[in-house]
Motif scaffolding. Sequence first.
Motif, mmCIF file in Angstrom:
data_model
loop_
_atom_site.group_PDB
_atom_site.id
_atom_site.type_symbol
_atom_site.label_atom_id
_atom_site.label_comp_id
_atom_site.label_asym_id
_atom_site.label_seq_id
_atom_site.Cartn_x
_atom_site.Cartn_y
_atom_site.Cartn_z
ATOM 1 N N GLU A 32 0.850 -1.186 0.000
ATOM 2 C CA GLU A 32 0.000 0.000 0.000
ATOM 3 C C GLU A 32 0.883 1.232 0.000
ATOM 4 O OE1 GLU A 32 -2.639 -0.155 3.328
ATOM 5 O OE2 GLU A 32 -3.442 -2.101 2.758
ATOM 6 N N LEU A 33 0.418 2.284 -0.685
ATOM 7 C CA LEU A 33 1.160 3.543 -0.684
ATOM 8 C C LEU A 33 1.265 4.060 0.744
ATOM 9 C CD1 LEU A 33 -0.462 5.318 -3.753
ATOM 10 C CD2 LEU A 33 1.674 4.008 -3.697
ATOM 11 N N HIS A 34 2.396 4.651 1.060
ATOM 12 C CA HIS A 34 2.621 5.216 2.392
ATOM 13 C C HIS A 34 3.178 6.619 2.205
ATOM 14 C CE1 HIS A 34 3.445 5.188 6.684
ATOM 15 N NE2 HIS A 34 4.638 5.671 6.417
ATOM 16 N N GLY A 35 2.360 7.599 2.459
ATOM 17 C CA GLY A 35 2.803 8.972 2.278
ATOM 18 C C GLY A 35 2.761 9.399 0.817
ATOM 19 N N SER A 36 3.267 10.581 0.580
ATOM 20 C CA SER A 36 3.260 11.161 -0.756
ATOM 21 C C SER A 36 4.524 10.780 -1.513
ATOM 22 C CB SER A 36 3.184 12.682 -0.661
ATOM 23 O OG SER A 36 1.994 13.073 -0.015
ATOM 24 N N PRO A 37 4.447 10.761 -2.839
ATOM 25 C CA PRO A 37 5.657 10.526 -3.621
ATOM 26 C C PRO A 37 6.588 11.728 -3.507
ATOM 27 C CG PRO A 37 3.830 11.064 -5.071
ATOM 28 C CD PRO A 37 3.272 10.954 -3.681
ATOM 29 N N SER A 38 7.852 11.500 -3.798
ATOM 30 C CA SER A 38 8.807 12.607 -3.793
ATOM 31 C C SER A 38 9.446 12.704 -5.174
ATOM 32 C CB SER A 38 9.871 12.397 -2.719
ATOM 33 O OG SER A 38 10.578 11.194 -2.949
ATOM 34 N N LEU A 39 9.786 13.926 -5.562
ATOM 35 C CA LEU A 39 10.437 14.184 -6.842
ATOM 36 C C LEU A 39 11.646 15.071 -6.614
ATOM 37 C CD1 LEU A 39 7.388 15.000 -9.143
ATOM 38 C CD2 LEU A 39 8.888 13.035 -9.335
ATOM 39 N N ALA A 40 12.709 14.810 -7.362
ATOM 40 C CA ALA A 40 13.909 15.642 -7.280
ATOM 41 C C ALA A 40 14.607 15.607 -8.632
ATOM 42 C CB ALA A 40 14.843 15.137 -6.192
ATOM 43 N N TYR A 41 15.178 16.725 -9.003
ATOM 44 C CA TYR A 41 15.907 16.792 -10.259
ATOM 45 C C TYR A 41 17.346 16.370 -10.013
ATOM 46 C CZ TYR A 41 17.818 18.491 -14.627
ATOM 47 O OH TYR A 41 18.446 18.566 -15.841
ATOM 48 N N ASP A 42 17.826 15.417 -10.802
ATOM 49 C CA ASP A 42 19.216 14.966 -10.755
ATOM 50 C C ASP A 42 19.966 15.726 -11.845
ATOM 51 O OD1 ASP A 42 21.663 13.671 -11.076
ATOM 52 O OD2 ASP A 42 20.833 11.668 -10.806
#
Length: 72
Positions: A32-42
């Motif tokens: 199950e999903l837990h929390g929000s997704p995270s995004l970062a620019y590499d």
Amino acid sequence: MKEKQKIYRFLTGVDDADFCHRVTEALSKGWELHGSPSLAYDGTAGVMKCGQAVVKYVEPFDYSRDVMLGEK
């Protein structure tokens, strides 16, 4: 009767269809999903990377770092 044990994984990868398939596969296996997704620019690779935590309740087991959580 013992309570179920919660296990945790953090899926990461380039923000693309393959990553979405990995998350969908985990969901189809009872995670199950837990929390929000995270995004970062590499900036080094020039791509967006994302991550999503997932959790699952399983039968109790003796935890060790050798356990392959993705196979539970």
